[in-house]
Design a protein around this motif. Structure first.
Motif, PDB file in Angstrom:
ATOM      1  N   ALA A  90     -19.078  23.586 -51.882  1.00  0.00           N
ATOM      2  CA  ALA A  90     -20.244  24.356 -52.309  1.00  0.00           C
ATOM      3  C   ALA A  90     -19.850  25.462 -53.286  1.00  0.00           C
ATOM      4  N   ARG A  91     -18.731  26.128 -53.005  1.00  0.00           N
ATOM      5  CA  ARG A  91     -18.262  27.183 -53.919  1.00  0.00           C
ATOM      6  C   ARG A  91     -17.819  26.584 -55.244  1.00  0.00           C
ATOM      7  N   ALA A  92     -17.111  25.478 -55.175  1.00  0.00           N
ATOM      8  CA  ALA A  92     -16.606  24.858 -56.409  1.00  0.00           C
ATOM      9  C   ALA A  92     -17.743  24.392 -57.313  1.00  0.00           C
ATOM     10  N   LEU A  93     -18.798  23.866 -56.706  1.00  0.00           N
ATOM     11  CA  LEU A  93     -19.922  23.344 -57.479  1.00  0.00           C
ATOM     12  C   LEU A  93     -20.989  24.396 -57.765  1.00  0.00           C
ATOM     13  N   ARG A  94     -20.760  25.628 -57.311  1.00  0.00           N
ATOM     14  CA  ARG A  94     -21.697  26.734 -57.529  1.00  0.00           C
ATOM     15  C   ARG A  94     -23.094  26.374 -57.012  1.00  0.00           C
ATOM     16  N   LEU A  95     -23.169  25.838 -55.801  1.00  0.00           N
ATOM     17  CA  LEU A  95     -24.442  25.399 -55.252  1.00  0.00           C
ATOM     18  C   LEU A  95     -25.308  26.585 -54.825  1.00  0.00           C
ATOM     19  N   SER A  96     -26.607  26.422 -54.964  1.00  0.00           N
ATOM     20  CA  SER A  96     -27.561  27.424 -54.491  1.00  0.00           C
ATOM     21  C   SER A  96     -27.701  27.307 -52.971  1.00  0.00           C
ATOM     22  N   ASP A  97     -28.394  28.254 -52.358  1.00  0.00           N
ATOM     23  CA  ASP A  97     -28.610  28.197 -50.917  1.00  0.00           C
ATOM     24  C   ASP A  97     -29.351  26.928 -50.518  1.00  0.00           C
ATOM     25  N   ASP A  98     -30.362  26.531 -51.292  1.00  0.00           N
ATOM     26  CA  ASP A  98     -31.099  25.306 -50.989  1.00  0.00           C
ATOM     27  C   ASP A  98     -30.190  24.086 -51.093  1.00  0.00           C
ATOM     28  N   GLU A  99     -29.348  24.073 -52.119  1.00  0.00           N
ATOM     29  CA  GLU A  99     -28.439  22.939 -52.305  1.00  0.00           C
ATOM     30  C   GLU A  99     -27.388  22.885 -51.202  1.00  0.00           C
ATOM     31  N   ILE A 100     -26.933  24.046 -50.728  1.00  0.00           N
ATOM     32  CA  ILE A 100     -25.958  24.078 -49.636  1.00  0.00           C
ATOM     33  C   ILE A 100     -26.572  23.514 -48.358  1.00  0.00           C
ATOM     34  N   ALA A 101     -27.812  23.907 -48.063  1.00  0.00           N
ATOM     35  CA  ALA A 101     -28.495  23.369 -46.884  1.00  0.00           C
ATOM     36  C   ALA A 101     -28.632  21.855 -46.996  1.00  0.00           C
ATOM     37  N   HIS A 102     -28.931  21.375 -48.194  1.00  0.00           N
ATOM     38  CA  HIS A 102     -29.065  19.936 -48.427  1.00  0.00           C
ATOM     39  C   HIS A 102     -27.707  19.238 -48.257  1.00  0.00           C
ATOM     40  N   LEU A 103     -26.668  19.844 -48.775  1.00  0.00           N
ATOM     41  CA  LEU A 103     -25.314  19.298 -48.636  1.00  0.00           C
ATOM     42  C   LEU A 103     -24.946  19.122 -47.169  1.00  0.00           C
ATOM     43  N   TYR A 104     -25.189  20.148 -46.370  1.00  0.00           N
ATOM     44  CA  TYR A 104     -24.880  20.080 -44.941  1.00  0.00           C
ATOM     45  C   TYR A 104     -25.698  18.997 -44.243  1.00  0.00           C
ATOM     46  N   ALA A 105     -26.971  18.871 -44.636  1.00  0.00           N
ATOM     47  CA  ALA A 105     -27.813  17.850 -44.014  1.00  0.00           C
ATOM     48  C   ALA A 105     -27.299  16.447 -44.318  1.00  0.00           C
ATOM     49  N   LEU A 106     -26.944  16.195 -45.580  1.00  0.00           N
ATOM     50  CA  LEU A 106     -26.435  14.874 -45.948  1.00  0.00           C
ATOM     51  C   LEU A 106     -25.112  14.564 -45.259  1.00  0.00           C
ATOM     52  N   ALA A 107     -24.306  15.599 -45.029  1.00  0.00           N
ATOM     53  CA  ALA A 107     -23.006  15.401 -44.388  1.00  0.00           C
ATOM     54  C   ALA A 107     -23.115  15.273 -42.869  1.00  0.00           C
ATOM     55  N   GLY A 108     -24.339  15.409 -42.348  1.00  0.00           N
ATOM     56  CA  GLY A 108     -24.528  15.214 -40.916  1.00  0.00           C
ATOM     57  C   GLY A 108     -24.205  16.414 -40.063  1.00  0.00           C
ATOM     58  N   HIS A 109     -24.269  17.608 -40.636  1.00  0.00           N
ATOM     59  CA  HIS A 109     -23.941  18.820 -39.883  1.00  0.00           C
ATOM     60  C   HIS A 109     -25.193  19.528 -39.405  1.00  0.00           C
ATOM     61  N   GLY A 110     -25.081  20.144 -38.253  1.00  0.00           N
ATOM     62  CA  GLY A 110     -26.183  20.940 -37.721  1.00  0.00           C
ATOM     63  C   GLY A 110     -27.231  20.085 -37.045  1.00  0.00           C
ATOM     64  N   THR A 111     -28.203  20.744 -36.472  1.00  0.00           N
ATOM     65  CA  THR A 111     -29.300  20.038 -35.827  1.00  0.00           C
ATOM     66  C   THR A 111     -30.320  19.629 -36.863  1.00  0.00           C
ATOM     67  N   PRO A 112     -31.095  18.581 -36.611  1.00  0.00           N
ATOM     68  CA  PRO A 112     -32.115  18.176 -37.575  1.00  0.00           C
ATOM     69  C   PRO A 112     -33.049  19.330 -37.891  1.00  0.00           C
ATOM     70  N   ARG A 113     -33.326  19.537 -39.170  1.00  0.00           N
ATOM     71  CA  ARG A 113     -34.165  20.661 -39.567  1.00  0.00           C
ATOM     72  C   ARG A 113     -35.641  20.325 -39.475  1.00  0.00           C
ATOM     73  N   HIS A 114     -35.958  19.052 -39.279  1.00  0.00           N
ATOM     74  CA  HIS A 114     -37.360  18.668 -39.287  1.00  0.00           C
ATOM     75  C   HIS A 114     -37.679  17.765 -38.105  1.00  0.00           C
ATOM     76  N   ALA A 115     -38.668  18.129 -37.329  1.00  0.00           N
ATOM     77  CA  ALA A 115     -39.203  17.229 -36.328  1.00  0.00           C
ATOM     78  C   ALA A 115     -40.239  16.340 -37.003  1.00  0.00           C
ATOM     79  N   PRO A 116     -40.686  15.263 -36.352  1.00  0.00           N
ATOM     80  CA  PRO A 116     -41.745  14.448 -36.953  1.00  0.00           C
ATOM     81  C   PRO A 116     -42.951  15.306 -37.320  1.00  0.00           C
TER      82      PRO A 116
END
Length: 268
Positions: A77-103
């Motif tokens: 994230a630091r290397a790619l200069r990602l924004s906060d939104d992009e960092i959250a997206h990166l973590y979601a794609l990598a399978g980290h954290g709890t799901p951010r969205h319920a149905p």
């Protein structure tokens, strides 16, 4: 310890590649003696900035790497200069954290409904779900968006050119298109949502513009700002705000006349 979800290797690799290609090497990477054949940073430059092996980073982009750790994601994230939104997206794609969205619930959030009705005399408002489906609108909101009290505003934006041209100045259309698609990326994250996935497939078939923007992997949540809308009764200079709900996946978008303007006669 954070809950792990399944990594989406294909989406993660595509996201990293697009963000790397969009990042200018100027001031980040050492000057190169060889001519760049592709835009943006090279894989080895990102790997060096992130402090990891080139092979490891290449495997992530090629969807064949292991599930990266928090430390690895932070470094990327630091290397790619990602924004906060992009960092959250990166973590979601990598399978980290709890799901951010319920149905997504189809019942309109009660708190948003109260705010929508309370502000109706002076403020236009629409309640959307996370893929742009209109769940509710007050009278003023329906008036400025051409009677949009149902349907999907993202789908209409990309498939109804006459409506779009009547609503938005030409110079604002490309930024608005990018904002809609980037917000969809942020809203959906790495969730396994068959309905949302079907919507994206439908949109990519229906609109070449949408499909081209989708593969850019731009990520940014819609937030407060200024917007110009066109209307038969006059140009509207608006201040916008986006309010999330406690109900999963719903947001209230509010529009009020900017201080320098006022609602044309007949709107209220």
């Amino acid at each position: 310890m954070a809950t792990r979800r399944q990594i989406d290797r294909a989406a993660l690799g595509a996201f990293l590649r697009r963000r790397r290609e969009a990042l200018s090497p100027e001031g980040l990477a050492p000057p190169s003696s060889t001519r760049r054949r592709t835009p943006g940073m090279r894989r080895e430059e990102v790997a060096n900035l992130a402090g990891m092996s080139v092979n490891y980073y290449e495997r992530l982009e090629r969807a064949s790497g292991p599930q990266p750790s928090d430390a690895v994601l932070d470094a990327i994230a630091r290397a790619l200069r990602l924004s906060d939104d992009e960092i959250a997206h990166l973590y979601a794609l990598a399978g980290h954290g709890t799901p951010r969205h319920a149905p997504v619930a189809r019942t309109v959030d009660r708190g948003l409904r109260i705010a929508l009705d309370a502000l109706a005399p002076d403020t236009a408002g629409l309640i959307f779900d996370r893929i742009g489906e209109v769940l509710a609108a007050n009278t003023l909101g329906a008036a400025i968006f051409g009677g949009m009290t149902e349907g999907n505003i993202v789908e209409r934006w990309f498939t109804d050119r006459a409506w779009r041209d009547a609503l938005s100045p030409p110079d604002d259309q490309e930024p608005t298109s990018r904002a809609y698609v980037a917000d969809l990326r942020a809203s959906l994250g790495g969730d396994d949502d068959p309905a949302a996935e079907a919507f994206i497939r439908r949109m990519r078939t229906a609109s070449a513009e949408f499909s081209d923007l989708w593969v850019r992997h731009e990520v940014a949540v819609l937030r407060a700002g200024r917007k110009v809308l066109l209307h038969p009764r006059g140009r509207l200079d608006l201040e916008c705000a986006v309010l999330p709900a406690q109900q999963p996946g719903q947001r209230l978008t509010l529009f009020r006349a900017a201080a320098s303007t006022s609602w044309p006669r007949g709107f209220r």
